[in-house]
Design an enzyme around this catalytic site. Sequence first.
Site, PDB file in Angstrom:
ATOM      1  N   GLU A 334       0.845  -1.197   0.000  1.00  0.00           N
ATOM      2  CA  GLU A 334       0.000   0.000   0.000  1.00  0.00           C
ATOM      3  C   GLU A 334       0.882   1.250   0.000  1.00  0.00           C
ATOM      4  O   GLU A 334       0.711   2.156  -0.811  1.00  0.00           O
ATOM      5  CB  GLU A 334      -0.889  -0.018   1.240  1.00  0.00           C
ATOM      6  CG  GLU A 334      -1.750   1.224   1.401  1.00  0.00           C
ATOM      7  CD  GLU A 334      -2.434   1.285   2.762  1.00  0.00           C
ATOM      8  OE1 GLU A 334      -3.383   2.074   2.903  1.00  0.00           O
ATOM      9  OE2 GLU A 334      -2.016   0.556   3.694  1.00  0.00           O
ATOM     10  N   HIS A 335       1.836   1.301   0.929  1.00  0.00           N
ATOM     11  CA  HIS A 335       2.810   2.395   0.998  1.00  0.00           C
ATOM     12  C   HIS A 335       4.198   1.815   0.753  1.00  0.00           C
ATOM     13  O   HIS A 335       4.575   0.829   1.383  1.00  0.00           O
ATOM     14  CB  HIS A 335       2.813   3.059   2.382  1.00  0.00           C
ATOM     15  CG  HIS A 335       1.484   3.570   2.826  1.00  0.00           C
ATOM     16  ND1 HIS A 335       0.618   2.812   3.596  1.00  0.00           N
ATOM     17  CD2 HIS A 335       0.870   4.767   2.625  1.00  0.00           C
ATOM     18  CE1 HIS A 335      -0.472   3.523   3.842  1.00  0.00           C
ATOM     19  NE2 HIS A 335      -0.352   4.702   3.265  1.00  0.00           N
TER      20      HIS A 335
END
Length: 442
Positions: A334-335
């Site tokens: 996601e990050h």
Amino acid sequence: MADNTNSTGSFSTLVDWQRCSVEEQRQLLTRPAISASDRITAVVSDILTNVKSRGDGALRDYSAQFDKVQVDAIRITDAEIAAASARLGDEVKQAMAIAVRNIETFHNAQKLPIVDIETQPGVRCQQITRPIATVGLYIPGGSAPLPSTVLMLGTPSRIAGCRRVVLCSPPPIADEILYAAQLCGIKEVFQLGGAQAIAAMAFGTDSVPKVDKIFGPGNAYVTEAKRQVSQQLDGAAIDMPAGPSEVLVIADSGATPAFVASDLLSQAEHGPDSQVILLTPDAVMAKAVADAVEEQLTQLSRADIARQALASSRVIVARDLAQCIEISNQYGPEHLIIQTRDAESLVDSITSAGSVFLGDWSPESAGDYASGTNHVLPTYGYTSTYSSLGLADFQKRMTVQQLTPQGLLQLAPTIEILAQAEQLTAHKNAVTLRVAALKEQA
């Protein structure tokens, strides 16, 4: 495989990727299970059915049952929003204003130009965008309300031109959330949480308008409710599949261990099912980061939650930075934070990530709050097919075509041959009749 001796669960183990079998490598990148239990699925299904049939009455009953609040007026009044704004300090208001400005700047830049092109003489094709008419925003409440999510959803919905924006958040709604809604021009705010809020927005009640698409994060019940309503013809579309928050950090020998640790813990404190991964070619750096994580943990208000998340997190020592990128692409975080000496040079090699943070001075929290990018991101490996939330998610595309008589005459044989090949006679006739009419006029 090398060990250190601090007490952060499996995060204390430095894993040598080269010494792992293919199956062990696969296990290292496995996320915590999030599939809804049969019980959650059944409970959510009952809630959806009940809200659909009983409307506001069911919503009030669920607020009393789950939120322990007796709700008379489901909708928050303008006066209540104004009062919340008055209670909020100027410091928070100013911070939100700066965040909104940056979010506006970035999302305004995402506006698509009209595509208007002649594909061949006399055949004009266009692509135009229109806003989704009515959208619903779900904002979690509880011990950690998320006004930043209001800004991340409310700002692009306004820029897109959505005619109606509905916001639901569990009672009592924090002043910060109400002010953020006001800042984004959202006038319809409802004190509703959980699966019942998703049901209300998907199906509509006397108080809550039905929406076309639902956005926003939530717990397992909210996630399951979004999944179910998205599969019902009378339900609503949703933004993307949701899972626990996650971050993967790639660090070289020149990274600052304290910075890396702080970014890892920024995600770990979200929830016990969050996952954080450190990839580095430097075993010394790996141990230094693990030690820094332990040191910083003692200063966190949500240390217990972070420790639980660290139990399913990883510190992986790779052969080199190229292998770090390979592993990251396989995981699809996601990050993705790249704290290396030439971080920008690695971007072209990244194939799957929700949002990327380059260099020592780009903390993940900048994107969470105020850099301008959107913090609503695909998780759980969905970065392989889904994108970070943007202006396009609040819009829909339409195509337009217009043929001149000469354009149709030129294209007619191609259409007729393909229609005949598919044995769709009416398709062919729609062209043949027009061609005959044009030849009669000539």
